[in-house]
Design a protein around this motif. Sequence first.
Motif, short mmCIF file in Angstrom:
data_model
loop_
_atom_site.label_atom_id
_atom_site.label_comp_id
_atom_site.label_asym_id
_atom_site.label_seq_id
_atom_site.Cartn_x
_atom_site.Cartn_y
_atom_site.Cartn_z
N GLN A 110 0.85 -1.18 0.13
CA GLN A 110 0.16 0.02 0.00
C GLN A 110 1.02 1.21 0.01
N VAL A 111 0.52 2.17 -0.70
CA VAL A 111 1.31 3.29 -1.05
C VAL A 111 1.59 4.27 0.36
N ASP A 112 0.57 4.55 1.06
CA ASP A 112 0.58 5.37 2.12
C ASP A 112 1.17 4.58 3.21
N VAL A 113 1.16 3.32 3.21
CA VAL A 113 1.98 2.38 4.21
C VAL A 113 3.39 2.49 4.09
N VAL A 114 3.81 1.91 2.98
CA VAL A 114 5.10 1.87 2.36
C VAL A 114 5.90 3.30 2.90
N ALA A 166 -3.34 11.77 -7.18
CA ALA A 166 -4.66 12.41 -7.67
C ALA A 166 -5.79 11.44 -7.75
N LEU A 167 -5.59 10.43 -8.30
CA LEU A 167 -6.87 9.33 -8.35
C LEU A 167 -7.13 8.94 -6.77
N ASP A 168 -6.36 8.64 -6.08
CA ASP A 168 -6.40 8.31 -4.53
C ASP A 168 -7.31 9.49 -3.97
N PHE A 169 -6.88 10.61 -4.04
CA PHE A 169 -7.56 12.13 -3.49
C PHE A 169 -9.23 12.00 -3.87
N PHE A 170 -9.43 11.58 -5.14
CA PHE A 170 -10.72 11.76 -5.67
C PHE A 170 -11.50 10.34 -5.25
N PHE A 171 -10.62 9.12 -5.03
CA PHE A 171 -11.29 7.90 -4.51
C PHE A 171 -11.80 7.94 -2.91
N LYS A 172 -11.16 8.62 -2.21
CA LYS A 172 -11.42 8.91 -0.93
C LYS A 172 -12.40 9.94 -0.85
N ILE A 196 -12.93 11.88 -13.19
CA ILE A 196 -12.64 13.61 -12.77
C ILE A 196 -11.24 14.10 -13.25
N VAL A 197 -10.08 13.04 -12.91
CA VAL A 197 -8.84 13.45 -13.31
C VAL A 197 -8.57 13.76 -14.63
N ILE A 204 -1.79 -1.76 -5.50
CA ILE A 204 -2.48 -2.68 -4.77
C ILE A 204 -4.02 -1.91 -4.59
N GLU A 205 -4.01 -0.62 -4.44
CA GLU A 205 -5.33 0.03 -4.31
C GLU A 205 -6.25 -0.16 -5.57
N MET A 206 -5.59 -0.35 -6.67
CA MET A 206 -6.60 -0.38 -7.77
C MET A 206 -6.90 -1.87 -7.97
N ARG A 207 -6.12 -2.83 -7.21
CA ARG A 207 -6.65 -4.19 -7.39
C ARG A 207 -8.08 -4.73 -6.99
#
Length: 613
Positions: free
Chosen positions: A345-349, A380-386, A397-398, A481-484
């Motif tokens: 996970q990006v934020d974890v790593v 950017a994608l993660d921001f709008f996903f959240k 949106i992106v 992994i977020e997209m999986r």
Amino acid sequence: MRDEDSRNLILAIVLSVIVFVAWTYFYAAPQAQREAELAAQRAELSAQEAPQPNLPLPTDGGLAPGAPAPSLSPGGVPAATREAAVAAAPRLPISTPSKEGSINLRGARIDDLILKDYRETPDPSSAPIVLLSPTGSANPYYAEFGWIGSGEVPGGLPDAQTVWETDAQALTPTSPATLTWTNEAGIVFERIVSVDEDALFTIEDRALNATGEPITLFPYGLVSRHGMPDVLGYFVIHEGFIGVLGDAGLQEWSYDNVLDADRLRQGVSGEVWRDVVGGGWVGITDKYWATAIVPDQDSAFTGRYTAESAGGPPVFQADSLGAARIVAPGETATSTKRLFAGAKQVDVVDGYADTFGIRQFDLLIDWGWFYFITKPMFYALDFFFKMFGNFGVAILIVTVLLKILFLPLANKSYASMAKMKAVQPEMMAIRERYGDDRMKQQQELMDLYKREKINPIAGCWPVLIQIPVFFALYKVLFVTIEMRHAPFFGWVQDLAAPDPTSLFNLFGLLPFSTPALLTVGVWPILMGLTMFVQMKMNPEPPDPIQKAVFTWMPVIFTFMLASFPAGLVIYWAWNNFLSVLQQGFIMRRHGVKIELWDNIKKMLGGGRAAAKG
């Protein structure tokens, strides 16, 4: 000089090759350069005398040299299943919000780990991901820590057969566990293991010298994997050995690379980085999961990748060996190491890299050479996903924001294209007037461009802008992994997988599955239609070959993109749709005729004429 349609045709072909073929092999040249540099390192290291004792090699399954192989079930017969292998030894349970498993008290290995938050398929009832498994199971994969002695250590060192005692009922984020073992000479070995809620174990090893003589110990950590793992084999992502080793930087080795590397010992091949300073880590990575040993970032260590291939399936190992600890009588040696074992996970790593100062630990995720585009794209994608809870919506949106960002450049491009279409009659007249004088024809055309303030290559900019965006989005969809298993709407339940529907079984109405080559889903078809409309908005090229190429290009792209991740195809279709609206608006504002309906009528009329003929 070739006419503008010829120029556009060449550019379209070149750009298509860049998008769909060339970037796939982008890693080949850097990989060859890295291999040459590593070969030089191997030659230099092979001439040096190793200043430290050898780590356990994978021929021993991670055991200390000369240690007997473990007997995982009565009679020494390997367990038939993973469950039986787990049950064959005393264990300390592991329980966190994200994972469950156990530590094998025989050897103190972390060899049983299941990722509770991830499933084999998008079906929530499918089996959870198994990351680590003990020896005796079908695919052993484990982490091990301990000490290597310089010379004979009185009473011996703990090995894979050592049964440790524990003071804990379970290892949890709020309750660390202490493992202890005392050898025959009275040396007390103690291991304090803690775990967080995500993917990090912290291992603190202590050795109290209760003998009358000083002893020298070297701390080590390793991850070992038995058998040849299944890999995707794409150049766009690395799977295999990975690590950052001081000034040597990022090292990525495939399993085959290590099998073919220099021989370190009989039957064992590999690569060694000695006296690494400045921090680093070593490990093994899959597409979405990884294990990594993180030694003390302030001390020198030796990193190594090895593979044993003699007789039976290969055994792979990534390990680190710390600097010597000279332990006087009555004193205690200590060593702290960390183990990453889990989803990337990006934020974890990134959080581990910042919190613990782990050098370039963010490179555990394969962002690629264009990380400066890829990583911001993910954020950017993660921001709008959240914000909206749907990665497909985030992609839409992106795409709009990127359109707005590049709006001035795109407007200039489309405006220049519109002007060029407006002067098409003059261009045709110049070509007819100077048909036999190519130099004069070129000069007159350039004068026309200057007079009308036209940039003849302006039409390339929208496509050129789209290429890095396309690559970055593909990389994000493929490696994070977020997209999986991230769903969109309707039939798209995994944006990282191709659209599962197919035109050739009427999108599931007919009761049979189609071959991969014929699996052309709804979104690829929508992408092809939007591409067709965008191309038909312009006048048809006079050359029949060019006309055929532009007519069939949307069909070719439809089949090519059908096997790409659905999220990428959705982006491409949505981007085409926005481009059609933008181009149509600019053409109308400049008084240029939109040729869409006339071109469609000509195409249909030509088809009917051919049928009558």
